[in-house]
Write a protein that holds these residues in place. Sequence first.
Motif, PDB file in Angstrom:
ATOM      1  N   PRO A  14       5.878  -0.152  -5.625  1.00  6.44           N
ATOM      2  CA  PRO A  14       6.235  -1.549  -5.377  1.00  6.44           C
ATOM      3  C   PRO A  14       6.700  -1.824  -3.941  1.00  6.44           C
ATOM      4  O   PRO A  14       6.727  -2.964  -3.513  1.00  6.44           O
ATOM      5  N   MET A  15       7.049  -0.783  -3.211  1.00  7.68           N
ATOM      6  CA  MET A  15       7.521  -0.945  -1.831  1.00  7.68           C
ATOM      7  C   MET A  15       6.428  -0.699  -0.795  1.00  7.68           C
ATOM      8  O   MET A  15       6.695  -0.714   0.405  1.00  7.68           O
ATOM      9  N   ALA A  16       5.194  -0.512  -1.234  1.00 13.32           N
ATOM     10  CA  ALA A  16       4.103  -0.153  -0.327  1.00 13.32           C
ATOM     11  C   ALA A  16       3.977  -1.130   0.837  1.00 13.32           C
ATOM     12  O   ALA A  16       3.872  -0.711   1.994  1.00 13.32           O
ATOM     13  N   GLU A  17       3.960  -2.408   0.551  1.00 14.13           N
ATOM     14  CA  GLU A  17       3.791  -3.395   1.623  1.00 14.13           C
ATOM     15  C   GLU A  17       4.961  -3.378   2.603  1.00 14.13           C
ATOM     16  O   GLU A  17       4.766  -3.560   3.809  1.00 14.13           O
ATOM     17  N   ILE A  18       6.146  -3.134   2.109  1.00 14.97           N
ATOM     18  CA  ILE A  18       7.321  -3.042   2.986  1.00 14.97           C
ATOM     19  C   ILE A  18       7.200  -1.825   3.897  1.00 14.97           C
ATOM     20  O   ILE A  18       7.425  -1.909   5.098  1.00 14.97           O
ATOM     21  N   PHE A  19       6.841  -0.672   3.334  1.00 12.58           N
ATOM     22  CA  PHE A  19       6.656   0.540   4.140  1.00 12.58           C
ATOM     23  C   PHE A  19       5.604   0.311   5.220  1.00 12.58           C
ATOM     24  O   PHE A  19       5.809   0.646   6.382  1.00 12.58           O
ATOM     25  N   LYS A  20       4.467  -0.236   4.840  1.00 15.24           N
ATOM     26  CA  LYS A  20       3.371  -0.438   5.798  1.00 15.24           C
ATOM     27  C   LYS A  20       3.772  -1.393   6.909  1.00 15.24           C
ATOM     28  O   LYS A  20       3.339  -1.242   8.039  1.00 15.24           O
ATOM     29  N   ARG A  21       4.602  -2.362   6.595  1.00 19.87           N
ATOM     30  CA  ARG A  21       5.017  -3.352   7.583  1.00 19.87           C
ATOM     31  C   ARG A  21       6.159  -2.850   8.464  1.00 19.87           C
ATOM     32  O   ARG A  21       6.185  -3.088   9.674  1.00 19.87           O
ATOM     33  N   GLU A  22       7.124  -2.140   7.886  1.00 18.44           N
ATOM     34  CA  GLU A  22       8.368  -1.817   8.575  1.00 18.44           C
ATOM     35  C   GLU A  22       8.413  -0.437   9.227  1.00 18.44           C
ATOM     36  O   GLU A  22       9.209  -0.226  10.139  1.00 18.44           O
ATOM     37  N   MET A  23       7.612   0.505   8.765  1.00 19.45           N
ATOM     38  CA  MET A  23       7.687   1.854   9.326  1.00 19.45           C
ATOM     39  C   MET A  23       6.943   1.916  10.654  1.00 19.45           C
ATOM     40  O   MET A  23       5.785   1.494  10.756  1.00 19.45           O
ATOM     41  N   ARG A  24       7.632   2.405  11.647  1.00 20.47           N
ATOM     42  CA  ARG A  24       7.079   2.483  12.994  1.00 20.47           C
ATOM     43  C   ARG A  24       5.775   3.284  12.994  1.00 20.47           C
ATOM     44  O   ARG A  24       5.722   4.400  12.484  1.00 20.47           O
TER      45      ARG A  24
END
Length: 59
Positions: A14-24
């Motif tokens: 469920p956090m995939a989009e957050i990881f892809k957006r926020e991880m450098r």
Amino acid sequence: MLVAFSDSDPITGPMAEIFKREMRGAQGVDHPVVRGAGHFLQEDAGEELADYIVKFLRR
């Protein structure tokens, strides 16, 4: 940065989009989704995950 996900991970899925957006370094990279694996992707689909990593490193 390569971020691999599984289609059945109740924790990071469920956090995939957050990881892809926020991880450098994760923006603009095709992040794979491994079918039929759970949270411990390396244990559930180790060979498939290794293939994705090798392809990523060769680019």
